[in-house]
Structure formats: structure tokens, C-alpha cells
Design a protein around this motif. Structure first.
Motif, PDB file in Angstrom:
ATOM      1  N   GLY A  60       2.097 -10.542   7.725  1.00 32.89           N
ATOM      2  CA  GLY A  60       2.972 -10.143   9.018  1.00 32.89           C
ATOM      3  C   GLY A  60       3.602 -11.134   9.549  1.00 32.89           C
ATOM      4  O   GLY A  60       4.396 -11.369  10.490  1.00 32.89           O
ATOM      5  N   ARG A  95       5.992  -3.783  11.344  1.00 31.96           N
ATOM      6  CA  ARG A  95       4.834  -4.117  10.489  1.00 31.96           C
ATOM      7  C   ARG A  95       4.123  -2.739  10.107  1.00 31.96           C
ATOM      8  O   ARG A  95       3.596  -2.817   9.453  1.00 31.96           O
ATOM      9  N   GLU A  96       4.300  -1.279  10.755  1.00 35.02           N
ATOM     10  CA  GLU A  96       3.760  -0.634  10.554  1.00 35.02           C
ATOM     11  C   GLU A  96       3.906  -0.036   8.785  1.00 35.02           C
ATOM     12  O   GLU A  96       3.373   0.377   7.835  1.00 35.02           O
ATOM     13  N   THR A 138       3.248  -3.250   5.134  1.00 31.25           N
ATOM     14  CA  THR A 138       1.364  -3.309   5.565  1.00 31.25           C
ATOM     15  C   THR A 138       1.704  -4.296   4.264  1.00 31.25           C
ATOM     16  O   THR A 138       0.935  -5.590   4.109  1.00 31.25           O
ATOM     17  N   SER A 139       1.874  -3.671   2.504  1.00 25.80           N
ATOM     18  CA  SER A 139       1.469  -4.523   1.337  1.00 25.80           C
ATOM     19  C   SER A 139       2.449  -5.584   1.294  1.00 25.80           C
ATOM     20  O   SER A 139       3.608  -5.707   1.636  1.00 25.80           O
TER      21      SER A 139
END
Ligand code: ZN
Length: 279
Positions: free
Chosen positions: A265, A206-207, A210-211
Motif C-alpha cells: 500500500g 488499493r482494494e 492487495t497482494s
């Protein structure tokens, strides 16, 4: 999974081949000629699905025969790949023996990858079958070089030439020159998410993703990996055909969700949960 939906490019060729299937004008043998890793084998397997499908002459992707072809468990599909530098004469003889058995279902398709690796002996063992296949039996030979295939086999096959993919098609396959670091990470994450048996920790992924742009690139790279593994071009990943087919389908859906502006996400979380749920 309808295999032809997973093929990138080659639209005109597919249209022509499907028309031939629909009109029942199949030649005893096709020789697909084109560069490596451009989708020849996927088209061959997709056409096998169309030939064997019990609902549609263009393959429905859902009936029993379609599912078995996608999972490579079809009694109507024989796929031959070289072991090392050649296709062994014993392999060729085994095909001939298999072909003497009665055809179950709509037909039978023999796909021979790297057909240039059929030496004189193996090629001759197959020649009669290629020339005059048993009823409802079809050969599809794949090669990178028409001239490297035995003349006797070549002359009995209808040649279909595959052009190279365009840059944007390569990009769709996840083979564009994306940032090497992103590619390497995406490949690693593919293994973590789809290959390892433990439920992956979602936080690091997830880190990184992001985009929406990175997310779409990831999905494209993952789909490319799933397709390459399924078609046998990527040999470092060990997953069953049925699982790969399922993963490819879910990735395509996630891609659609993202294009439809679903949350990044959430889309990834759903994809991962769905793909890990049935391990
Ligand atoms: Zn079907």
C-alpha cells in the motif's frame, strides 16, 4: 533516464552496438530489422543517447544531451515516422535540408521508423545523405522487413537483426496473457493515476491491489504502457516524453521497493503521490 536501461531483452545486440560507439566505428547507417513492438526503436534512441552523451560512451542518462534525448527535445536527434502509408518526399527533403546545418554537440542521429515506407522518390532524396552522411551524423533505419526497404538504402546500411523476445521478456514488458480483466483494469488505472489531472482517489486501487503479486503485475503492466507510449506504440495515452520518462523511472523504483519487501500500500501511495505532485 538512461533509455537502454528501459529496454527489455536484446542484451547482446546492445552490447555490440555500444562497443561500436565506444570504438568510434559507427557505420554511416544501421538498418535494424525485427518484429514490431519488440524494442527496436528504444534501442535506436538509447544508442542515440550513447552517441550524444557528453559524459560516457554508453550514455549516462543524466547529462543535458541525455536528458534532452529522453525528452525528445534534442537538437541532435531527428526522429521520422510515417504519416499514414508512406514517408513523404517532402519529409525526406526536409531531413536533407536539416542535415546541411552544422552539428552542435557530439553528433547527430537520424532515426527513421518504418523505413520500408520510404518510397522510391523519398528514398532517393535521402540516398546521398545515407551513403555519405555529413560529419558526425548517423542514420538508424528501422524496419520489420529487410526486403521491403529500398535496395539502394539497404545496400548502404549495416543490418542488425533483432530476435523476438522470449516469453519471460514479454512478461516483463507487461504483454503476457495476464488475466484480461486485470489487464483492462490496470490500463484504466494507469490513465486515472498518470493521465488525469485530478489527484486520484487511492481507495479503489488499493482494494484491487492487495497482494504483492498483483502489485508487481500492475507495475509491470504500467511500465509496459509507459514504455509503449514513449516509443509511440501506444497511441491512446497523451503524455509528454519528459513526464513518461519520469513515470517509467518511478515505476522501476517502486518495483525495486516491492521486491525489497516494502509495504504494498505504501509503495503505491508513494508512487502516486510522486507522480501527481508535479502536475
Ligand atoms: Zn549523458
Amino acid at each position: 533516464m538512461r533509455i537502454l536501461d528501459q529496454v527489455i531483452g536484446h542484451g547482446k545486440i546492445i552490447e555490440r552496438l555500444l562497443k561500436t560507439v565506444d570504438q568510434d566505428r559507427l557505420p554511416p547507417s544501421w538498418l535494424f530489422v525485427g518484429a514490431k513492438n519488440q524494442g527496436k526503436k528504444m534501442v535506436a534512441l538509447g544508442i542515440a543517447q550513447a552517441i550524444l552523451c557528453e559524459r560516457s560512451r554508453a550514455a549516462c542518462g543524466e547529462c543535458g544531451p541525455c536528458r534532452r534525448v529522453a525528452n525528445r527535445q534534442s537538437e541532435g536527434l531527428i526522429v521520422i515516422e510515417p504519416e499514414g502509408a508512406t514517408i513523404k518526399v517532402e519529409t525526406a527533403r526536409q531531413i536533407v535540408a536539416d542535415l546541411s546545418l552544422a552539428v552542435l554537440g557530439r553528433g547527430r542521429v537520424v532515426v527513421i521508423d518504418d523505413a520500408e515506407k520510404l518510397g522510391a522518390q523519398a528514398g532517393n532524396a535521402l540516398l546521398k545523405s545515407v551513403e555519405e552522411p555529413p560529419p558526425r551524423t548517423h542514420f538508424i533505419l528501422l524496419t520489420t522487413s529487410r526486403d521491403a526497404v529500398l535496395g539502394t538504402l539497404r545496400s548502404r546500411s549495416q543490418v542488425v537483426r533483432f530476435g523476438s523476445l522470449t516469453d519471460s521478456e514479454c512478461a516483463t514488458l507487461g504483454r503476457e496473457d495476464a488475466d484480461d480483466e486485470v489487464c483492462a483494469k490496470a490500463r484504466e488505472d494507469f490513465r486515472t493515476v498518470f493521465v488525469s489531472s485530478a489527484h486520484p482517489d487511492f481507495a479503489p486501487l488499493r482494494e484491487r491491489v492487495t497482494s504483492r503479486e498483483t502489485a508487481l503485475l500492475y507495475l509491470r503492466l504500467w511500465l509496459g504502457m509507459a514504455r509503449d507510449t514513449w516509443a509511440g506504440h501506444e497511441t491512446t495515452v497523451e503524455l509528454s516524453f519528459s513526464r513518461l520518462a519520469m513515470i517509467a523511472q518511478k515505476i522501476v523504483r517502486a518495483e525495486r521497493d516491492l521486491q525489497g519487501h516494502c509495504d504494498v500500500g505504501l509503495t503505491f501511495e508513494n508512487l502516486i503521490n510522486e507522480c501527481c505532485g508535479d502536475l
